[in-house]
Design an enzyme around this catalytic site. Structure first.
Site, short mmCIF file in Angstrom:
data_model
loop_
_atom_site.label_atom_id
_atom_site.label_comp_id
_atom_site.label_asym_id
_atom_site.label_seq_id
_atom_site.Cartn_x
_atom_site.Cartn_y
_atom_site.Cartn_z
N TYR A 104 0.84 -1.20 0.00
CA TYR A 104 0.00 0.00 0.00
C TYR A 104 0.88 1.25 0.00
O TYR A 104 0.54 2.25 -0.62
CB TYR A 104 -0.92 -0.01 1.22
CG TYR A 104 -1.97 -1.10 1.15
CD1 TYR A 104 -3.13 -0.91 0.41
CD2 TYR A 104 -1.79 -2.32 1.77
CE1 TYR A 104 -4.09 -1.91 0.33
CE2 TYR A 104 -2.73 -3.32 1.70
CZ TYR A 104 -3.88 -3.11 0.97
OH TYR A 104 -4.81 -4.10 0.88
N ASN A 127 -12.79 -0.01 -4.91
CA ASN A 127 -12.57 -0.45 -6.29
C ASN A 127 -13.75 -1.26 -6.81
O ASN A 127 -14.02 -2.34 -6.32
CB ASN A 127 -11.28 -1.28 -6.33
CG ASN A 127 -11.11 -1.96 -7.67
OD1 ASN A 127 -11.67 -1.53 -8.66
ND2 ASN A 127 -10.36 -3.04 -7.69
N CYS A 135 -6.45 -5.22 -7.07
CA CYS A 135 -6.35 -4.81 -5.68
C CYS A 135 -5.84 -5.97 -4.82
O CYS A 135 -5.30 -5.76 -3.74
CB CYS A 135 -7.70 -4.35 -5.16
SG CYS A 135 -9.04 -5.46 -5.58
N HIS A 136 -6.00 -7.18 -5.32
CA HIS A 136 -5.57 -8.33 -4.54
C HIS A 136 -4.06 -8.48 -4.54
O HIS A 136 -3.51 -9.24 -3.77
CB HIS A 136 -6.23 -9.60 -5.09
CG HIS A 136 -5.87 -9.89 -6.51
ND1 HIS A 136 -6.53 -9.30 -7.57
CD2 HIS A 136 -4.93 -10.67 -7.04
CE1 HIS A 136 -5.99 -9.74 -8.69
NE2 HIS A 136 -5.02 -10.57 -8.41
N GLU A 162 -1.82 -16.91 -9.10
CA GLU A 162 -0.83 -16.15 -9.87
C GLU A 162 0.59 -16.59 -9.54
O GLU A 162 1.55 -16.00 -10.01
CB GLU A 162 -1.01 -14.65 -9.60
CG GLU A 162 -2.39 -14.16 -10.06
CD GLU A 162 -2.47 -12.64 -9.99
OE1 GLU A 162 -1.48 -12.00 -9.68
OE2 GLU A 162 -3.56 -12.11 -10.28
#
Length: 170
Positions: A104, A127, A135-136, A162
């Site tokens: 962040y 979002n 955002c993850h 991912e």
DNA sequence: CCCACAAGTCGCT
DNA sequence: AGCGACTTGTGGG
């Protein structure tokens, strides 16, 4: 009179998402909700603009690709409302490559408000288009998960897909 | 306009 | 590891 939008479900191996399109592009995306699996009911089901159908297809591809761990080549146009600050945050978020993470603080610095880390978190929560706006992929400074509007469990799952190694076990 | 809250971060103990 | 202080933006009264 009507900020008319079209809601179209997108079925993925992770569940059924709900994409919300405005006339300008993808305006929102909701996570699968078992308890409240909202199936959009369009008063007039007939006229879905070809443009929106195209976006729908692109969005579906994007979702499936990301869920499969591959970065999509093309994104649908995004019609994101919100404040300028939020848009700045989301824009910065989109620069995060798949499989990578940022804190962040990094995002806050990227938009020129290094101290607004908390506000960044708020913007992430606001979002409207998760996953497409990754955002993850944003973690706290200590590589902690932080939070997630769609559920922290989702965040873990997405990161794992991912190929991101979670610090919890590692 | 004022007050409270939020998906954070750093420093101290 | 646990607790508190600091900061910025957003939402409600």
């Amino acid at each position: 009179m009507n900020a008319q939008f079209v809601e179209l479900p997108i079925s993925t191996r992770a569940g059924k998402f709900l994409a919300r399109f405005s006339k300008k592009g993808l305006a929102g995306l909701d996570f699968p909700n078992e308890k409240a699996l909202v199936v959009p009911k369009r008063s007039k089901d007939g006229p879905i603009p070809a443009e929106i159908r195209k976006w729908h297809r692109v969005t579906e591809v994007v979702l499936k690709k990301i869920l499969a761990g591959h970065e999509p080549k093309e994104f649908p146009p995004l019609d994101l409302g919100g404040t300028e600050f939020q848009k700045s945050v989301w824009n910065a978020l989109r620069k995060i490559a798949l499989g990578k993470t940022k804190s962040y603080g990094e995002i806050a610095t990227a938009i020129g408000r290094p101290k607004a880390v908390r506000a960044v978190g708020g913007a992430c929560g606001a979002n409207p288009v998760p996953i497409l706006v990754p955002c993850h992929r944003v973690l706290a400074a200590n590589n902690k998960l932080g939070g997630f509007s769609g559920g922290l469990d989702w965040k873990r799952g997405l990161l794992k897909r991912e190929g991101i190694n979670l610090p919890s076990t590692g």
